[in-house]
Motif scaffolding. Sequence first.
Motif: not given
Length: 318
Positions: A164-177
């Motif tokens: 959920a944190l990783d997917k949220g980060a993606r929605l916010l345009g942040l990097g992986y992981p």
Amino acid sequence: MILGLETSCDETAAAVVGAGGEILSNVVASQSELHAPFGGVVPEVASRRHLELVSPVVREALDRAGFTLAHVDRVAVTQGPGLIGALLVGLAAAKGIAWGRGLPLVAVDHLHGHVASLFLQPEPVDPPFLCLLASGGHTLLLDVQEHAGFRAVGTTLDDAAGEALDKGARLLGLGYPGGAEIDRLASDGDPEAYDFPIARVPGLDFSFSGVKTALLYAVRDLPAAELEARRADLAASYQRAIVRALAERTLEAADRLGAASVAIVGGVAANSELRAALPGATAAPLELCTDNAAMIASAGRYVEPASDPLRLDAYAVA
Ligand code: KG4
Ligand code: ZN
């Protein structure tokens, strides 16, 4: 002396651990940069990279400990759960080492490994305790009565907290992981800015799909320029909702089970807000929260070696 190997996801890891739980070396080669352009782990890419890295990483773990394979008494390796191709690389390497040197081979469950991150020196935690295991693949409440195993008393009904944190980060345009990125950004934001929902499902289970959808809607409704300005607030509020869900359920479980002590392990246990939200809990040392092989070697101290090691097969799902 135990040589541990871990290749269940995107970390190629090897470690040497003493019989008393002393970490003599702990080498982790992260592939996250390789997968970052894809926004998540690409299984086939991971397998191929494990294949390239596993021998040098094992050699480095032995070198750093000041040992050779002649000093090793047993080999412990992650058998599952995880990416099947990735697991098979570590398992095949471990079989080769054990067979070549005539050593016992111990197959370790990755989740048991996370719990066993608590059994290492210099501050080992002994059972019984209630354990929150929160990682990219799992969110579990475990009743740990012995070093050799555990009983699950709660799990997630959908996404894992780290997922959920990783997917949220993606929605916010942040990097992986994304978990660590959200952790960093959240410290600059207002956790009360958005009121994201905390799912209260029956029993001692978790659910993170609702909060993820709530973030999706919040992001979608913001003009692009506004999103930039609100990114830290969104990260802080989103993290707050997930941490509260984890902390509240954990305390509720401890209460119901009459657990005398509580511990937190797994990649999400590295989260600064979660560690602060459970001040009475013992958190695994930061470097042992995310995937590593010291925890696999640690668990390998409590599991019987395989009777027919060359027949061991990996499993993707617990
Ligand atoms: O235990 P782990 O390395 O791998 C699995 O077994 O899944 O956990 C990885 C997860 C990822 O979802 C990552 O985003 C999350 O742990 N993570 C964090 C932090 N560091 C890693 N989540 C929140 N805060 C962090 N500081
Ligand atoms: Zn893990």
